[in-house]
Design a protein around this motif. Sequence first.
Motif, PDB file in Angstrom:
ATOM      1  N   ASN A   1       0.853  -1.193   0.000  1.00 49.68           N
ATOM      2  CA  ASN A   1       0.000   0.000   0.000  1.00 49.68           C
ATOM      3  C   ASN A   1       0.888   1.242   0.000  1.00 49.68           C
ATOM      4  O   ASN A   1       1.428   1.623   1.038  1.00 49.68           O
ATOM      5  CB  ASN A   1      -0.908   0.016   1.238  1.00 49.68           C
TER       6      ASN A   1
ATOM      7  N   SER B   1       0.630   4.069   2.642  1.00 45.81           N
ATOM      8  CA  SER B   1       0.755   3.723   4.058  1.00 45.81           C
ATOM      9  C   SER B   1       1.828   4.532   4.762  1.00 45.81           C
ATOM     10  O   SER B   1       1.829   4.639   5.989  1.00 45.81           O
ATOM     11  CB  SER B   1       1.078   2.234   4.213  1.00 45.81           C
TER      12      SER B   1
ATOM     13  N   ALA C   1       3.982   6.124   9.651  1.00 44.75           N
ATOM     14  CA  ALA C   1       3.391   4.851   9.247  1.00 44.75           C
ATOM     15  C   ALA C   1       1.951   4.812   9.729  1.00 44.75           C
ATOM     16  O   ALA C   1       1.693   4.854  10.930  1.00 44.75           O
ATOM     17  CB  ALA C   1       4.174   3.685   9.844  1.00 44.75           C
ATOM     18  N   ASN C   2       1.028   4.783   8.777  1.00 41.28           N
ATOM     19  CA  ASN C   2      -0.395   4.665   9.105  1.00 41.28           C
ATOM     20  C   ASN C   2      -1.048   3.914   7.956  1.00 41.28           C
ATOM     21  O   ASN C   2      -1.468   4.500   6.972  1.00 41.28           O
ATOM     22  CB  ASN C   2      -1.033   6.034   9.305  1.00 41.28           C
ATOM     23  N   ALA C   3      -1.084   2.599   8.070  1.00 43.45           N
ATOM     24  CA  ALA C   3      -1.429   1.747   6.939  1.00 43.45           C
ATOM     25  C   ALA C   3      -2.925   1.463   6.860  1.00 43.45           C
ATOM     26  O   ALA C   3      -3.539   1.120   7.864  1.00 43.45           O
ATOM     27  CB  ALA C   3      -0.676   0.422   7.049  1.00 43.45           C
ATOM     28  N   PRO C   4      -3.525   1.590   5.661  1.00 43.43           N
ATOM     29  CA  PRO C   4      -4.907   1.131   5.487  1.00 43.43           C
ATOM     30  C   PRO C   4      -4.986  -0.389   5.570  1.00 43.43           C
ATOM     31  O   PRO C   4      -6.044  -0.964   5.778  1.00 43.43           O
ATOM     32  CB  PRO C   4      -5.271   1.638   4.087  1.00 43.43           C
TER      33      PRO C   4
ATOM     34  N   ARG D   1      -1.861  -3.990   5.830  1.00 38.42           N
ATOM     35  CA  ARG D   1      -0.460  -4.352   6.033  1.00 38.42           C
ATOM     36  C   ARG D   1       0.424  -3.759   4.938  1.00 38.42           C
ATOM     37  O   ARG D   1       0.095  -3.787   3.757  1.00 38.42           O
ATOM     38  CB  ARG D   1      -0.341  -5.872   6.021  1.00 38.42           C
ATOM     39  N   CYS D   2       1.565  -3.202   5.340  1.00 35.70           N
ATOM     40  CA  CYS D   2       2.505  -2.650   4.371  1.00 35.70           C
ATOM     41  C   CYS D   2       3.883  -2.549   5.012  1.00 35.70           C
ATOM     42  O   CYS D   2       4.002  -2.391   6.232  1.00 35.70           O
ATOM     43  CB  CYS D   2       2.053  -1.269   3.895  1.00 35.70           C
TER      44      CYS D   2
ATOM     45  N   GLY E   1       4.105  -0.954   8.560  1.00 35.70           N
ATOM     46  CA  GLY E   1       2.799  -0.361   8.791  1.00 35.70           C
ATOM     47  C   GLY E   1       1.858  -1.503   9.091  1.00 35.70           C
ATOM     48  O   GLY E   1       1.564  -2.314   8.210  1.00 35.70           O
TER      49      GLY E   1
ATOM     50  N   PRO F   1      -4.753  -0.299  10.201  1.00 39.61           N
ATOM     51  CA  PRO F   1      -5.322   1.059  10.107  1.00 39.61           C
ATOM     52  C   PRO F   1      -5.375   1.808  11.431  1.00 39.61           C
ATOM     53  O   PRO F   1      -5.382   3.032  11.450  1.00 39.61           O
ATOM     54  CB  PRO F   1      -6.738   0.809   9.564  1.00 39.61           C
TER      55      PRO F   1
ATOM     56  N   THR G   1      -0.661   4.253  14.294  1.00 39.63           N
ATOM     57  CA  THR G   1       0.127   5.353  13.744  1.00 39.63           C
ATOM     58  C   THR G   1       1.429   5.446  14.527  1.00 39.63           C
ATOM     59  O   THR G   1       1.417   5.593  15.751  1.00 39.63           O
ATOM     60  CB  THR G   1      -0.626   6.689  13.835  1.00 39.63           C
TER      61      THR G   1
END
Length: 531
Positions: A367, A370, A380-383, A385-386, A513, A516, A519
């Motif tokens: 993503n 992310s 790091a704030n992933a929608p 896994r990243c 990340g 969701p 952060t």
Amino acid sequence: MKKALVPILLLAAPLSALFAHDPATDMATAAKLFIKSLDDKAKQAALLPLSGKGRETWTFLPDKYIKPEVKRKGLVVKKMTPQQRILAHGLLSSALSHRGYLEATTIMTLEQILFDITGDAIRDPELYYVSIYGTPSKAGTWGWRFEGHHISLHFTMVNGRIFSVTPSFFGSNPAEVKEGPFKGLKVLADEENKARKLARSLSPPQRELGILSEKAPADILTKWDSVIKRGTFFPPKGLPITKMNSRQKGWLAEVVEAYVAKHRPEVLAQVTSKNPLIDPKETYFAWAGSRSPGQGHYYRIQTPKFLFEYDCTQNGANHVHAVWRDFEGDFGRDLLGQHLAESHKLEKGWESLFDGKTLKGWKANENDDSFSVRDGCIVANAPGRCHLFYETKKPFKNFEFKAEVMTLPHANAGIYFHTKYQDEGWPKAGFECQVNNTYHDPKKTASIYGVKDTLEAPANDDEWFEVYIKVDGKKVVTKVNGKTIVEWTQPDDRKAGGSFERILGQGTFALQGHDPGSTVLFRNLRVKRLP
């Protein structure tokens, strides 16, 4: 000149229920909604630079009495659409407690009461301004202000944490409404009554120290100064807390609570995490003027860090000014200045992995959105896994690695080493140094995940901490803020696993990340190769 305040307030209140519990995130969400409602002309008025000098120019006077050169900035409620007014109150309620929001809106209502009594057009409950400084984001550095007659509220966020809520000014004219349908209304009663109880409790020897004068000054001494004149308050005058009995200390705490409880408890927790509101040794209470109700009086409470100041002398001692100040950190000045000016000089032999501005040299897999760069940090704030992999032509084998990390509450992430890029999934190669202080996974920060774990978090959310990783031959050491957390030596007979190899060799670094709801901020990433 009746103003439609009630419908606006009733509509604004439910907005706060839409937001999460993290106040910095709530404020960013509310500010973004407000900005979306603005046209270009309104944006020009409301959106201002964070570094501008005008951010520290403030006042609690009515507009009519403000000099042209320091005229209020921002978008005034009077020129807002109904939707914008609702969203402006949503922003205000995102920062204040229920009590604080009620007091703020009641103070605005007093402007209408004053108009009804005096007929003076300068009394207008719509002459309040919203100013947003910088770009609101839940992990960014920005600020905002809500200001008008007898209200001046300032909030400064650095890297998604609330670092300052001062100056925080509330005033009331009249202090007590003497006539009409609102007769008896007294908005700031606690600030007066609780302090008077403390002043009246002083013994003769205590009064020698605590009563500065039988006459109160005409106003709070700090007025609307951008920077407090320290010479006025230091060395401190008044009765020290060390000479108070236990009941008086309790009353002192109640007075301070009257000021700070206007803000959400989560806000106070962030602002006071390193500086107590009441210093157990260096807090002073000073009173001037009459100790009888209805007579002019003044008091202040000060610590090495904070000042709480109150005056009621004007309009026949029926006009209150009350403010919470920070001697060094109003407008987030101390921490924001440190943040904006901060530069990290690399020690000899170390190389930087992050330029503080872009993700150059890094590659995300699943993503792309992310990871972002905000205010000198990788966020790091992933929608979903990243992982963000550092691209290097020369793999890292033996090394020392350092990074400054901040976790928001209940966040999970990781720093991989001896890994390699893969298009998807959890990295198979290498090891993960866990980053988790309050996430539900029992493996906490600085664990070598699944190899040697620590079950007690060595750092706190909302604070920067340094993660250190060293690989030398078959030995791995992790530290947090210089304290060794894990030491592990790979056994000679260890073999690579199936799903996760977890075997020392060589490779690169990667940031995780996780989900969701997590952060995590990273900055000042650097490495030193070892022989």
